[in-house]
Design a protein around this motif. Structure first.
Motif, PDB file in Angstrom:
ATOM      1  N   ARG A  62       0.527  -1.105   0.136  1.00 25.48           N
ATOM      2  CA  ARG A  62       0.079   0.309  -0.036  1.00 25.48           C
ATOM      3  C   ARG A  62       1.139   0.994   0.494  1.00 25.48           C
ATOM      4  NH1 ARG A  62      -4.764  -0.728   4.106  1.00 25.48           N
ATOM      5  NH2 ARG A  62      -6.240  -2.697   2.979  1.00 25.48           N
ATOM      6  N   THR A  63       0.737   2.524  -0.616  1.00 23.92           N
ATOM      7  CA  THR A  63       1.262   3.640  -0.829  1.00 23.92           C
ATOM      8  C   THR A  63       0.301   4.918   0.167  1.00 23.92           C
ATOM      9  OG1 THR A  63       0.720   4.244  -2.499  1.00 23.92           O
ATOM     10  CG2 THR A  63       2.594   2.659  -2.975  1.00 23.92           C
ATOM     11  N   SER A  64       1.363   5.558   0.921  1.00 23.93           N
ATOM     12  CA  SER A  64       0.648   6.848   1.304  1.00 23.93           C
ATOM     13  C   SER A  64       1.679   8.428   0.866  1.00 23.93           C
ATOM     14  CB  SER A  64       0.459   7.204   2.663  1.00 23.93           C
ATOM     15  OG  SER A  64       1.810   6.862   3.910  1.00 23.93           O
ATOM     16  N   VAL A  65       0.883   9.296   0.968  1.00 25.03           N
ATOM     17  CA  VAL A  65       0.872  10.316   0.587  1.00 25.03           C
ATOM     18  C   VAL A  65       2.745  10.765   2.077  1.00 25.03           C
ATOM     19  CG1 VAL A  65       1.460  13.068   0.066  1.00 25.03           C
ATOM     20  CG2 VAL A  65       0.101  11.450  -1.180  1.00 25.03           C
ATOM     21  N   LYS A  66       3.528  11.333   1.292  1.00 21.49           N
ATOM     22  CA  LYS A  66       4.327  11.617   2.132  1.00 21.49           C
ATOM     23  C   LYS A  66       4.399  13.191   1.774  1.00 21.49           C
ATOM     24  CE  LYS A  66       9.847  11.307   3.553  1.00 21.49           C
ATOM     25  NZ  LYS A  66      11.235  11.365   2.399  1.00 21.49           N
ATOM     26  N   VAL A  67       4.680  13.978   3.260  1.00 25.28           N
ATOM     27  CA  VAL A  67       4.499  15.130   2.508  1.00 25.28           C
ATOM     28  C   VAL A  67       5.588  16.025   4.196  1.00 25.28           C
ATOM     29  CG1 VAL A  67       1.971  14.855   2.558  1.00 25.28           C
ATOM     30  CG2 VAL A  67       3.100  15.227   5.358  1.00 25.28           C
ATOM     31  N   GLN A  68       6.026  17.217   3.847  1.00 25.42           N
ATOM     32  CA  GLN A  68       6.906  17.884   5.060  1.00 25.42           C
ATOM     33  C   GLN A  68       6.236  19.356   5.005  1.00 25.42           C
ATOM     34  OE1 GLN A  68      10.612  20.379   3.011  1.00 25.42           O
ATOM     35  NE2 GLN A  68      11.532  18.105   4.456  1.00 25.42           N
ATOM     36  N   HIS A  69       6.711  19.531   6.117  1.00 29.04           N
ATOM     37  CA  HIS A  69       6.343  21.184   6.546  1.00 29.04           C
ATOM     38  C   HIS A  69       6.962  21.362   7.791  1.00 29.04           C
ATOM     39  CE1 HIS A  69       3.733  19.813   9.776  1.00 29.04           C
ATOM     40  NE2 HIS A  69       3.178  18.741   9.601  1.00 29.04           N
ATOM     41  N   TYR A  70       6.832  22.760   8.624  1.00 29.87           N
ATOM     42  CA  TYR A  70       7.548  23.594   9.509  1.00 29.87           C
ATOM     43  C   TYR A  70       6.729  22.754  10.639  1.00 29.87           C
ATOM     44  CZ  TYR A  70      12.050  24.218   6.537  1.00 29.87           C
ATOM     45  OH  TYR A  70      12.820  24.786   5.322  1.00 29.87           O
ATOM     46  N   VAL A  71       7.142  22.784  11.689  1.00 30.34           N
ATOM     47  CA  VAL A  71       6.401  22.996  12.541  1.00 30.34           C
ATOM     48  C   VAL A  71       7.047  24.080  13.485  1.00 30.34           C
ATOM     49  CG1 VAL A  71       6.421  21.465  15.167  1.00 30.34           C
ATOM     50  CG2 VAL A  71       5.696  20.410  12.984  1.00 30.34           C
ATOM     51  N   SER A 255      16.845  24.764   5.243  1.00 32.26           N
ATOM     52  CA  SER A 255      16.202  23.366   5.523  1.00 32.26           C
ATOM     53  C   SER A 255      16.634  22.813   6.922  1.00 32.26           C
ATOM     54  CB  SER A 255      16.994  22.380   4.206  1.00 32.26           C
ATOM     55  OG  SER A 255      18.450  22.388   4.873  1.00 32.26           O
ATOM     56  N   THR A 256      17.051  23.643   8.098  1.00 35.13           N
ATOM     57  CA  THR A 256      17.221  23.162   9.447  1.00 35.13           C
ATOM     58  C   THR A 256      16.646  23.808  10.525  1.00 35.13           C
ATOM     59  OG1 THR A 256      19.188  24.956   9.781  1.00 35.13           O
ATOM     60  CG2 THR A 256      20.091  22.927   8.614  1.00 35.13           C
ATOM     61  N   GLY A 257      15.687  24.619   9.559  1.00 36.94           N
ATOM     62  CA  GLY A 257      15.369  25.499  11.083  1.00 36.94           C
ATOM     63  C   GLY A 257      15.384  26.611  10.304  1.00 36.94           C
ATOM     64  N   LYS A 258      13.926  28.218  10.313  1.00 35.26           N
ATOM     65  CA  LYS A 258      13.421  29.178  10.190  1.00 35.26           C
ATOM     66  C   LYS A 258      13.141  29.733  11.532  1.00 35.26           C
ATOM     67  CE  LYS A 258      10.591  28.383   7.119  1.00 35.26           C
ATOM     68  NZ  LYS A 258       9.224  28.905   6.194  1.00 35.26           N
ATOM     69  N   ASP A 286      14.934  43.186  24.861  1.00 35.90           N
ATOM     70  CA  ASP A 286      13.921  41.961  24.887  1.00 35.90           C
ATOM     71  C   ASP A 286      13.542  41.292  23.430  1.00 35.90           C
ATOM     72  OD1 ASP A 286      12.396  43.899  25.403  1.00 35.90           O
ATOM     73  OD2 ASP A 286      11.140  43.248  26.520  1.00 35.90           O
ATOM     74  N   TYR A 287      13.783  40.707  23.284  1.00 37.49           N
ATOM     75  CA  TYR A 287      13.372  40.241  21.944  1.00 37.49           C
ATOM     76  C   TYR A 287      13.264  38.625  22.262  1.00 37.49           C
ATOM     77  CZ  TYR A 287      16.474  44.021  19.928  1.00 37.49           C
ATOM     78  OH  TYR A 287      16.728  45.195  20.530  1.00 37.49           O
ATOM     79  N   ALA A 288      11.983  38.055  20.854  1.00 39.87           N
ATOM     80  CA  ALA A 288      11.725  36.291  20.318  1.00 39.87           C
ATOM     81  C   ALA A 288      11.199  36.694  19.231  1.00 39.87           C
ATOM     82  CB  ALA A 288      10.480  36.108  21.887  1.00 39.87           C
ATOM     83  N   TRP A 289      11.978  35.013  19.117  1.00 40.62           N
ATOM     84  CA  TRP A 289      11.048  33.968  17.964  1.00 40.62           C
ATOM     85  C   TRP A 289      10.930  33.055  17.755  1.00 40.62           C
ATOM     86  CZ3 TRP A 289      16.054  37.259  18.356  1.00 40.62           C
ATOM     87  CH2 TRP A 289      16.252  38.684  18.095  1.00 40.62           C
ATOM     88  N   ALA A 290       9.619  32.709  17.257  1.00 39.07           N
ATOM     89  CA  ALA A 290       9.309  31.601  17.206  1.00 39.07           C
ATOM     90  C   ALA A 290      10.173  30.493  16.347  1.00 39.07           C
ATOM     91  CB  ALA A 290       7.918  30.849  16.610  1.00 39.07           C
ATOM     92  N   LEU A 291      11.024  29.016  16.686  1.00 36.51           N
ATOM     93  CA  LEU A 291      11.711  28.653  16.108  1.00 36.51           C
ATOM     94  C   LEU A 291      10.989  27.150  15.259  1.00 36.51           C
ATOM     95  CD1 LEU A 291      14.530  27.770  14.505  1.00 36.51           C
ATOM     96  CD2 LEU A 291      15.128  26.585  17.234  1.00 36.51           C
ATOM     97  N   TRP A 292      10.791  28.079  13.985  1.00 34.80           N
ATOM     98  CA  TRP A 292      10.475  26.224  12.996  1.00 34.80           C
ATOM     99  C   TRP A 292      11.442  26.170  12.836  1.00 34.80           C
ATOM    100  CZ3 TRP A 292       4.867  27.199  10.946  1.00 34.80           C
ATOM    101  CH2 TRP A 292       4.090  28.001  11.907  1.00 34.80           C
ATOM    102  N   ARG A 293      10.741  24.463  12.724  1.00 31.94           N
ATOM    103  CA  ARG A 293      11.756  23.600  12.316  1.00 31.94           C
ATOM    104  C   ARG A 293      11.177  21.877  10.782  1.00 31.94           C
ATOM    105  NH1 ARG A 293      13.333  20.747  16.853  1.00 31.94           N
ATOM    106  NH2 ARG A 293      16.065  19.667  15.567  1.00 31.94           N
ATOM    107  N   PRO A 294      11.953  21.799  10.427  1.00 35.05           N
ATOM    108  CA  PRO A 294      11.169  21.011   8.752  1.00 35.05           C
ATOM    109  C   PRO A 294      10.767  19.943   9.554  1.00 35.05           C
ATOM    110  CG  PRO A 294      14.102  21.405   8.407  1.00 35.05           C
ATOM    111  CD  PRO A 294      13.300  22.230   9.614  1.00 35.05           C
ATOM    112  N   TYR A 295       9.310  18.511   9.411  1.00 34.75           N
ATOM    113  CA  TYR A 295       9.440  17.472   9.673  1.00 34.75           C
ATOM    114  C   TYR A 295       8.951  17.105   8.390  1.00 34.75           C
ATOM    115  CZ  TYR A 295      10.295  18.569  14.659  1.00 34.75           C
ATOM    116  OH  TYR A 295      11.019  18.649  15.519  1.00 34.75           O
TER     117      TYR A 295
END
Length: 312
Positions: A62-71, A255-258, A286-295
């Motif tokens: 069986r097959t399934s779709v492989k997806v990629q997105h940042y979290v 490609s490792t994080g944004k 004072d500064y803050a960022w959200a770190l998004w990473r690819p999965y």
């Protein structure tokens, strides 16, 4: 539990209302609402996964779709005054203690002085918008789990005193001594923001925003690796059948994080350091960022994972 469409709309409205009402403070509602960013998400179909599915009558593939997105795995705060994390609800996690009290810049505030010596605290805390984000992504299709747990402290620099305030032992690492190794930007490109090593809160810089960004990159560098000489928890997930988690964060490599800026300017897009975007200097440092990473991931459709094929 699956949220109804009505509950989804109600929850979105509540978060956006909270965001609008908190223009002068970074709070959990503001951070949660920031996950509604298609640019940071970067959702795409990456390929196909193959599964061996067996029953009493035989086996099929069986097959399934492989997806990629940042979290959005974590919120990384970089701030001058110890105990004053700009994310107000988590300040109590990193209050001053006997080994970590002072902070700020090395200045006497004379007008003629070109202030170079800076110090920033850094906190890496699990992003609070995981549930809201998951519902957002589910509108597009299958989604991957991130490594972060909401409100989990992965690095609090007030507990990492020896490494963070005295640069022991990283001040003698080759990366800290050899120009050109592990730097954010380049000299030839005239966009050098600073060096990743030693990964502590001390640095010399004339631009407070860039100094804070360098410190945030250092904190992200630490928590996305195992076995570092710091007091921290790794922000890493284990790979499994049909699941490819994010690895080590590398400076200037999307490609490792944004990074998504949360304060002093709330941004709806993500990027890496260095960048040419508008840089607003925070009045309190004072500064803050959200770190998004690819999965990457795919839905399980059998007992045995046979492999995957990625599209070009």
């Amino acid at each position: 539990m699956k949220l109804s469409r009505r509950a989804w709309r109600t929850g979105m409205a509540s978060v956006l209302l909270g965001t609008a009402a908190s223009a002068f403070a970074l709070n959990t509602a503001t951070i949660t609402g920031s996950v509604l960013s298609p640019d940071c998400l970067s959702y795409r179909v990456q390929g196909i996964c193959y599964w061996l599915y067996c029953t009493l009558t035989g086996c099929t593939v069986r097959t399934s779709v492989k997806v990629q997105h940042y979290v959005p795995d974590a919120v990384v705060s970089s701030y001058s005054n110890t105990g004053e994390n700009p994310w107000v609800e988590v300040r109590a996690m990193s209050m001053p203690n006997p080994t970590a009290q002072g902070g700020g810049d090395g200045t006497t505030n004379e007008e003629h002085e070109n202030n170079l010596a800076k110090f920033k605290n850094a906190d890496v805390i699990g992003h609070p918008g995981a549930t809201f984000f998951s519902e957002f992504v589910s509108q597009l299709g299958y989604s991957c789990a991130g490594a972060g747990t909401a409100f989990m402290p992965y690095l609090l620099s007030t507990l990492d005193t020896v490494a963070w305030r005295y640069n022991i032992p990283e001040s003698v690492y080759p990366e800290a001594l050899i120009p050109g190794m592990r730097e954010i930007g380049t000299r030839t490109g005239l966009n050098l923001w600073g060096n990743v090593y030693p990964r502590g809160g001390l640095l010399h810089h004339v631009d407070d925003y860039k100094a804070a960004a360098v410190v945030a990159q250092r904190a992200g560098d630490i928590v996305t690796r195992r076995g570092q000489v710091h007091v921290y928890q790794p922000l890493l997930a284990n790979a499994s059948a049909g699941y490819w988690p994010a690895g080590a964060l590398v400076e200037s490599d999307a490609s490792t994080g944004k990074w998504q800026e949360l304060t002093p300017r709330l941004s709806s897009s993500c990027g890496v350091f260095p960048h040419n975007n508008v840089r607003i200097q925070a009045q309190q440092g004072d500064y803050a960022w959200a770190l998004w990473r690819p999965y990457s991931c795919c839905q399980r459709r059998g007992q045995v994972f046979l492999g995957s094929t990625d599209f070009n």
